[in-house]
Design an enzyme around this catalytic site. Structure first.
Site, mmCIF file in Angstrom:
data_model
loop_
_atom_site.group_PDB
_atom_site.id
_atom_site.type_symbol
_atom_site.label_atom_id
_atom_site.label_comp_id
_atom_site.label_asym_id
_atom_site.label_seq_id
_atom_site.Cartn_x
_atom_site.Cartn_y
_atom_site.Cartn_z
ATOM 1 N N SER A 1 0.371 -4.962 -0.217
ATOM 2 C CA SER A 1 -0.159 -3.697 0.312
ATOM 3 C C SER A 1 1.008 -2.800 0.686
ATOM 4 C CB SER A 1 -1.008 -3.965 1.554
ATOM 5 O OG SER A 1 -1.335 -2.735 2.188
ATOM 6 N N TYR B 1 -1.921 -7.584 9.688
ATOM 7 C CA TYR B 1 -2.106 -7.345 8.254
ATOM 8 C C TYR B 1 -0.790 -6.856 7.652
ATOM 9 C CZ TYR B 1 -4.128 -5.531 3.898
ATOM 10 O OH TYR B 1 -4.407 -5.281 2.570
#
Ligand code: NAP
Length: 228
Positions: free
Chosen positions: A129, A152
């Site tokens: 990501s 995350y």
């Protein structure tokens, strides 16, 4: 026939990547932690199903053993399985996030390496990501700058670094990480918006199908290389 394993392929970007790679002629193994959901998705796609929970060594070993029995090798591994979390930041949540988003990549890649080494065109694509890009999260011009997602982001930074380190350790195999683009999936449902999986899966497919002369040790999005 190119033999491809995609983790977390029972839905979302992984499912659509499976669909597009099957269209291109790949023999696809849908990895899913839930047998019912995985078998249903594989049947819908015309793929094979392997039970594979990236947090469980035994299930990873059994999944790769099954592919070895049937195919004898693996050409493409797509590390797609991942979780976003609910914003909780504490020890147990951190362990779960890192276990899935980073340690899972190590488990699956290590189990897959002996099979990948038998391929003449081996590639590993990791759906990381841009939230794991130090450049993006420190750049006020970028949307990632204003999104708080400690666990995350940290686990995806680890996923990207693992990709880079594997590319150095395994020069015969192409390892690339990618940001698929903000996508409308179950993961992002609470945020709203996001583009269709068809567009994001194309980014995955591009890196999963680059030839032996293609890039390795990169982080990319749909526009090309993304800064670390
Ligand atoms: P999704 O629809 O929620 O799909 C995630 C997949 O991962 C599901 O199949 C899920 O299985 C699986 N999974 C979760 N934990 C697992 C485990 N322990 N073992 C095996 N599979 C597991 O989300 P998505 O948006 O398609 O996400 C796919 C990847 O893209 C993730 O790595 C995500 O971080 C990344 N990504 C997404 C976006 C976005 O905008 N959507 C942006 C950047 C990066 P279950 O069905 O069993 O839960």
């Amino acid at each position: 026939m190119t033999v491809t394993l995609i983790t977390g392929a029972n839905k979302g970007i992984g499912f659509e990547t499976a669909r597009q790679l099957i269209e291109l002629g790949h023999t696809v193994y849908v990895g899913a932690r839930d047998a019912e959901r995985g078998a249903k998705a594989a049947a819908e796609l015309g793929a094979s199903f392997v039970q594979l929970d990236v947090t469980d060594d035994a299930s990873v070993a059994a999944a790769l053993a099954r592919i070895e029995d049937v195919e004898g090798r693996l050409d493409v591994l797509v590390n797609n399985a991942g979780i976003l979390g609910d914003g909780t930041v504490d020890g147990p949540t951190a362990l779960q996030m890192f276990d899935t988003n980073a340690v899972g990549i190590v488990r699956v890649t290590e189990a897959a390496l002996p099979l990948l080494r038998r391929s003449e065109q081996a590639a590993v694509v990791t759906i990381s990501s841009s939230m794991g890009s130090f450049w993006a999260v420190t750049n006020p011009e970028r949307p990632e700058f204003g999104i708080p997602a400690a666990l995350y982001a940290a686990s995806k930074a680890a996923a990207t670094m693992l990709t880079l380190q594997y590319s150095k350790a395994q020069p015969g195999i192409r390892f690339n990480a990618l940001e698929p683009g903000f996508t409308d999936t179950d993961m992002t449902a609470a945020m709203g918006g996001g583009r269709p999986v068809q567009e994001s899966a194309r980014v995955v497919v591009r890196l999963a199908t680059v030839g032996p002369g293609g890039p390795t040790g990169t982080l990319q999005d749909e526009s090309g290389e993304l800064a670390w």
